[in-house]
Motif scaffolding. Structure first.
Motif, PDB file in Angstrom:
ATOM      1  N   CYS A   1       0.830  -1.201   0.000  1.00  0.00           N
ATOM      2  CA  CYS A   1       0.000   0.000   0.000  1.00  0.00           C
ATOM      3  C   CYS A   1       0.871   1.260   0.000  1.00  0.00           C
ATOM      4  CB  CYS A   1      -0.932   0.012   1.205  1.00  0.00           C
ATOM      5  SG  CYS A   1      -2.166  -1.258   1.088  1.00  0.00           S
ATOM      6  N   LEU A   2       2.021   1.167   0.661  1.00  0.00           N
ATOM      7  CA  LEU A   2       2.911   2.329   0.728  1.00  0.00           C
ATOM      8  C   LEU A   2       3.481   2.693  -0.635  1.00  0.00           C
ATOM      9  CD1 LEU A   2       5.032   1.963   3.949  1.00  0.00           C
ATOM     10  CD2 LEU A   2       3.588   3.861   3.303  1.00  0.00           C
TER      11      LEU A   2
ATOM     12  N   ILE B   1      -0.689   6.198  -4.093  1.00  0.00           N
ATOM     13  CA  ILE B   1      -0.728   7.312  -3.135  1.00  0.00           C
ATOM     14  C   ILE B   1       0.576   7.435  -2.351  1.00  0.00           C
ATOM     15  CG2 ILE B   1      -3.163   7.756  -2.819  1.00  0.00           C
ATOM     16  CD1 ILE B   1      -3.276   5.664  -0.689  1.00  0.00           C
ATOM     17  N   GLY B   2       1.411   6.393  -2.372  1.00  0.00           N
ATOM     18  CA  GLY B   2       2.685   6.445  -1.657  1.00  0.00           C
ATOM     19  C   GLY B   2       3.604   7.570  -2.111  1.00  0.00           C
TER      20      GLY B   2
ATOM     21  N   ASN C   1       2.796  10.978  -1.024  1.00  0.00           N
ATOM     22  CA  ASN C   1       3.179  11.223   0.362  1.00  0.00           C
ATOM     23  C   ASN C   1       4.613  11.724   0.454  1.00  0.00           C
ATOM     24  OD1 ASN C   1       3.535  10.876   3.204  1.00  0.00           O
ATOM     25  ND2 ASN C   1       4.527   8.972   2.672  1.00  0.00           N
TER      26      ASN C   1
ATOM     27  N   PRO D   1       3.984  20.589  10.779  1.00  0.00           N
ATOM     28  CA  PRO D   1       4.390  21.489   9.703  1.00  0.00           C
ATOM     29  C   PRO D   1       3.207  22.198   9.041  1.00  0.00           C
ATOM     30  CG  PRO D   1       4.681  19.199   9.047  1.00  0.00           C
ATOM     31  CD  PRO D   1       4.206  19.180  10.440  1.00  0.00           C
TER      32      PRO D   1
ATOM     33  N   LEU E   1      -4.802  15.057   1.138  1.00  0.00           N
ATOM     34  CA  LEU E   1      -4.157  13.890   1.752  1.00  0.00           C
ATOM     35  C   LEU E   1      -2.654  13.842   1.514  1.00  0.00           C
ATOM     36  CD1 LEU E   1      -6.785  11.055   1.242  1.00  0.00           C
ATOM     37  CD2 LEU E   1      -6.677  12.830   2.959  1.00  0.00           C
TER      38      LEU E   1
ATOM     39  N   GLY F   1      -0.959  15.944   3.966  1.00  0.00           N
ATOM     40  CA  GLY F   1      -1.189  15.639   5.379  1.00  0.00           C
ATOM     41  C   GLY F   1      -2.396  16.342   5.973  1.00  0.00           C
ATOM     42  N   MET F   2      -3.172  17.014   5.138  1.00  0.00           N
ATOM     43  CA  MET F   2      -4.367  17.699   5.635  1.00  0.00           C
ATOM     44  C   MET F   2      -5.573  16.778   5.429  1.00  0.00           C
ATOM     45  SD  MET F   2      -6.147  20.707   6.288  1.00  0.00           S
ATOM     46  CE  MET F   2      -7.857  21.191   6.072  1.00  0.00           C
ATOM     47  N   PRO F   3      -6.167  16.284   6.548  1.00  0.00           N
ATOM     48  CA  PRO F   3      -7.293  15.362   6.378  1.00  0.00           C
ATOM     49  C   PRO F   3      -8.551  16.088   5.925  1.00  0.00           C
ATOM     50  CG  PRO F   3      -6.883  15.774   8.702  1.00  0.00           C
ATOM     51  CD  PRO F   3      -5.845  16.534   7.941  1.00  0.00           C
TER      52      PRO F   3
END
Lengths: 136, 290
Positions: free
Chosen positions: A14-15, A19-20, A23, A85, A111, A114-116
């Motif tokens: 999955c990483l 989508i990895g 990130n 951050p 995402l 890092g903003m949900p």
């Protein structure tokens, strides 16, 4: 193969899934730059909307309460910046952003950065947060 | 000395954290596509009480849920149970991961769930119902039941939507014992809504927006060889969650069995508390990069 190893490999898969890499991009970018690009990105996509609670004192206070519970951990108390951050929100860019743009950001988040998403909050509560943000 | 000071800072930060999210779903079994916020740690207990035969049991899972990324949440459960006139025992652990598939919000939002569980047959946490799980599984004495080892992989497709303040969620479950047994299937669906959509200005325990009410239904769907509703158990469970002003969330859900295989009544209840930015606080405490 041991089940725990199977599980670890599934997580690893999955990483490295589509989508990895997104990130990795997010961690390589600076917080302030992310914020600017997020508002810019959202302003291109978001539909124009008007805030039903704009400037109403009761909703500014409710927004402040919601902000303390939902946003302050990352963006800092009163939006002044926090541990993470995530960028401070007490900025001209936020005050000048169209309500529809801020609503789009709260609904979708970002995402990779890092903003949900805060779509789990009812629409009214999201508008209350935006009402408060405009007063920062 | 420095380390002791750091520990004190960490503990103080945890005590002084701001209130947690108001709109967490009240479901006990059904998952929504809402993931843990990155860096946050939620500590929760999920308990279930039932009396399938002559003796009452209490199964409890202690849950640690951590937001690794905005699109990835990981959780560890430690589980145990106590049965009246029998013993109290640790029944195993499970490790689950949820991955949000689509980066934006849509009318329906998929999340992939992968779990490894290493529990024994005496486990009474009942965190999902699959196959022909039913009241008969809850009747065996602990000394016999604990001999059965269950090392299982489980996958769920979580679909959910937020529509005008309502949360609607559907979960499809597939589970497989890694050593034997066929694929087993189950489902969980739920709908919920906060009692008020707009928040009140004052910080309060009894504000209507602090309450979420809903109903969920869950049950087994047999195996790949005998897929269907035959001899499966199903439950309908009204559910209420109450978030206090300090962020502590309490939930209760009485579940009613609606088939002959189901336990007649299960009472679920839980407490949850979220520690904002736990990951960063811990890294800072131990001298890492925050």
């Amino acid at each position: 193969m041991k089940p725990a190893i199977v599980m670890s490999r599934l997580c690893l898969l999955c990483l490295i899934s589509p989508i990895g890499p997104i990130n990795m991009l997010s961690s390589a970018s600076g917080g302030k730059r992310i914020h600017r690009s997020l508002v810019e990105q959202a302003s291109r996509t978001a539909k124009p909307r008007s805030n039903p609670f704009d400037g109403q004192e009761r909703h500014i206070q409710a927004g402040a309460k919601l902000f303390a519970g939902e946003c302050a951990a990352c963006h800092g108390e009163n939006g002044a910046g926090g541990l993470s951050p995530a960028p401070p929100l007490r900025q001209t860019e936020v005050r000048q952003a169209a309500p529809g743009t801020l609503f789009w950001i709260l609904r979708n988040g970002s995402l990779p950065r890092g903003m949900p998403s805060f779509a789990h909050l009812p629409e009214q509560q999201r508008w209350q947060i935006i009402t408060y943000l405009k007063e920062l | 000395m420095q380390l002791i000071c750091n520990y004190k800072t960490l503990i103080l930060s945890i005590i002084l954290v701001s209130p947690a999210a108001l709109a967490e779903s009240p479901f006990s079994i059904t998952y929504t596509h809402q993931l843990e916020e990155p860096g946050n740690l939620e500590i929760a207990t999920k308990s279930v009480m039932g009396k399938p035969g002559d003796s009452r049991f209490l199964g409890t899972a202690l849950e640690f849920e951590y937001g690794v990324k905005a699109w990835w949440t990981t959780e560890v459960y430690l589980e145990g149970q106590t049965t009246r006139a029998d013993r109290t025992l640790f029944t195993g652990y499970r490790w689950e991961n949820r991955f949000r598939v689509l980066p934006r919000e849509h009318w329906i939002n998929p999340v992939l769930y992968l779990e490894f569980e290493n529990i024994n047959g005496a486990n009474r946490s009942l965190l999902e119902v699959v196959d022909n799980d039913g009241k008969d599984d809850l009747l065996s004495p602990n000394s016999e039941a604990r001999a059965e080892k269950k090392r299982e992989l489980e996958a769920k497709l979580i679909l959910s939507s937020y529509v005008k303040g309502w949360t609607i969620a559907e979960n499809f479950i597939a589970e497989k014992n890694v050593r034997h047994a066929p694929f087993e299937f189950g489902y969980a669906v739920g709908i919920s809504r906060p009692l008020a959509l707009a928040a009140r200005p004052q910080r309060c325990n009894l504000c209507p927006e602090n309450f979420q009410a809903g109903v969920e239904m869950y049950g087994g769907l047999g195996t790949h060889a005998s897929f269907g509703l035959r001899e499966t158990s199903h439950y309908v469970a009204p559910t209420v969650a109450w978030t206090l002003a300090n962020g502590t969330r309490l939930s209760v859900s009485p579940g009613f069995g609606i088939t002959d295989s189901s336990a007649r009544f299960l009472l679920r209840f839980g407490v949850a508390y979220e520690i904002d930015q736990f990951g960063r606080m811990a890294r800072r405490t131990f001298g890492g990069k925050s």
